[in-house]
Design a protein around this motif. Structure first.
Motif, PDB file in Angstrom:
ATOM      1  N   LEU A 166       0.810  -1.213   0.000  1.00 27.76           N
ATOM      2  CA  LEU A 166       0.000   0.000   0.000  1.00 27.76           C
ATOM      3  C   LEU A 166       0.845   1.264   0.000  1.00 27.76           C
ATOM      4  O   LEU A 166       0.314   2.363  -0.172  1.00 27.76           O
ATOM      5  CB  LEU A 166      -0.912   0.020   1.232  1.00 27.76           C
ATOM      6  CG  LEU A 166      -1.840  -1.168   1.439  1.00 27.76           C
ATOM      7  CD1 LEU A 166      -2.762  -0.905   2.614  1.00 27.76           C
ATOM      8  CD2 LEU A 166      -2.633  -1.480   0.186  1.00 27.76           C
ATOM      9  N   ASP A 167       2.145   1.112   0.187  1.00 32.19           N
ATOM     10  CA  ASP A 167       3.053   2.254   0.304  1.00 32.19           C
ATOM     11  C   ASP A 167       4.121   2.189  -0.772  1.00 32.19           C
ATOM     12  O   ASP A 167       4.474   1.099  -1.233  1.00 32.19           O
ATOM     13  CB  ASP A 167       3.721   2.234   1.686  1.00 32.19           C
ATOM     14  CG  ASP A 167       2.714   2.109   2.809  1.00 32.19           C
ATOM     15  OD1 ASP A 167       2.008   3.092   3.061  1.00 32.19           O
ATOM     16  OD2 ASP A 167       2.623   1.013   3.408  1.00 32.19           O
ATOM     17  N   PRO A 168       4.664   3.345  -1.192  1.00 33.82           N
ATOM     18  CA  PRO A 168       5.807   3.304  -2.110  1.00 33.82           C
ATOM     19  C   PRO A 168       6.965   2.569  -1.442  1.00 33.82           C
ATOM     20  O   PRO A 168       7.283   2.831  -0.276  1.00 33.82           O
ATOM     21  CB  PRO A 168       6.140   4.788  -2.323  1.00 33.82           C
ATOM     22  CG  PRO A 168       4.933   5.548  -1.877  1.00 33.82           C
ATOM     23  CD  PRO A 168       4.296   4.719  -0.808  1.00 33.82           C
ATOM     24  N   ILE A 169       7.564   1.641  -2.155  1.00 33.59           N
ATOM     25  CA  ILE A 169       8.687   0.902  -1.582  1.00 33.59           C
ATOM     26  C   ILE A 169       9.827   0.812  -2.587  1.00 33.59           C
ATOM     27  O   ILE A 169       9.617   0.783  -3.792  1.00 33.59           O
ATOM     28  CB  ILE A 169       8.273  -0.513  -1.129  1.00 33.59           C
ATOM     29  CG1 ILE A 169       7.697  -1.316  -2.288  1.00 33.59           C
ATOM     30  CG2 ILE A 169       7.284  -0.466   0.017  1.00 33.59           C
ATOM     31  CD1 ILE A 169       7.436  -2.764  -1.927  1.00 33.59           C
ATOM     32  N   THR A 170      11.014   0.778  -2.052  1.00 33.55           N
ATOM     33  CA  THR A 170      12.213   0.611  -2.862  1.00 33.55           C
ATOM     34  C   THR A 170      12.638  -0.858  -2.824  1.00 33.55           C
ATOM     35  O   THR A 170      12.147  -1.643  -2.001  1.00 33.55           O
ATOM     36  CB  THR A 170      13.345   1.499  -2.342  1.00 33.55           C
ATOM     37  OG1 THR A 170      13.531   1.262  -0.939  1.00 33.55           O
ATOM     38  CG2 THR A 170      13.003   2.982  -2.552  1.00 33.55           C
TER      39      THR A 170
END
Length: 237
Positions: free
Chosen positions: A135-139
């Protein structure tokens, strides 16, 4: 309807996993986010914090939230997830198995151990998969990591407990090779991802994740499990 290209189908079949871009709109992401917060406040009987008392951070896990929270019921039965799984697995039928949330709060050191999904389950078949939805931007350093082609190794390995990485007892299965200490020997797949992206991977894929070193960003994930035409009950030790 979700458009799945032949290239994406081929990537899933050959690599064992594929990352799809922008297939979930904000409605579904917000719905799952609301469900996760509700589940954290009202945990189920299988809920667990996988972080040991002497470690930093929190890593929340829970299973079968759809039995208790309407948000997960709606997502699992009405979102594009079933369609995605059926198309990539090339299955005429699709059955929802269960859901699992995996939330790593900022500053959590605890990794998810390398493992396969299928040895944990009393089912067998090739058309079994997990859809991993952040649900979140991730690297890439906090993304799911998968050993390319490991779905074709033809071997189930002994499951591990997430809380302390200890192996299950009396399964008769061999221990998984030490992937983390020999990363250079494997082709490891991972991606930078934005909300709306997802990964579908075959249930025999060897995979794991690192901790969440960010001091500002959560890593909220819903993983749903799907079974296709050739799935059968398989009694295990």
């Amino acid at each position: 309807m979700v458009t799945i290209t032949q290239e994406e189908i081929n990537s899933y079949q050959e690599q064992g996993a594929v990352c799809l871009r922008g297939v979930f709109d904000p409605y579904w992401l917000d719905l799952v986010g609301e469900g996760i917060e509700a589940a954290i406040k009202s945990p189920g009987p299988l809920a667990e914090n996988y972080v040991a008392d002497d470690k930093k951070g929190d890593f929340y896990g829970d299973l079968d939230m759809w039995h208790r929270h309407d948000e997960f019921m709606e997502f699992n039965l009405r979102s594009p997830t079933a369609e995605i799984a059926a198309k990539l697995m090339q299955s005429d039928t699709i059955n929802f198995f269960y859901d699992q949330m995996l939330v790593k709060e900022p500053g959590t050191d605890t990794p998810t151990p390398w493992h396969q999904d299928q040895p944990y389950w009393a089912i067998s078949g090739r058309q079994i998969s997990s859809l991993w939805l952040p649900l979140d931007p991730i690297t890439k350093d906090v993304c799911l990591e998968l050993v390319k082609g490991s779905h074709n190794w033809g071997q189930e390995f002994n499951p591990q407990h997430f809380s302390d990485n200890t192996p299950y007892e009396n399964t008769g299965l061999p221990e998984l090779p030490d992937i983390e200490e020999n990363r250079d020997e494997y082709d490891i797949l991972s991606w930078n991802m934005e909300p709306g992206d997802c990964i579908l991977f075959q249930a025999m894929m060897v995979h794991g994740t690192q901790g969440n070193p960010s001091e500002a960003h959560r890593r909220r994930v819903l993983s749903t499990r799907w079974a296709g035409d050739d799935t059968r009950f398989a009694e295990k030790a």
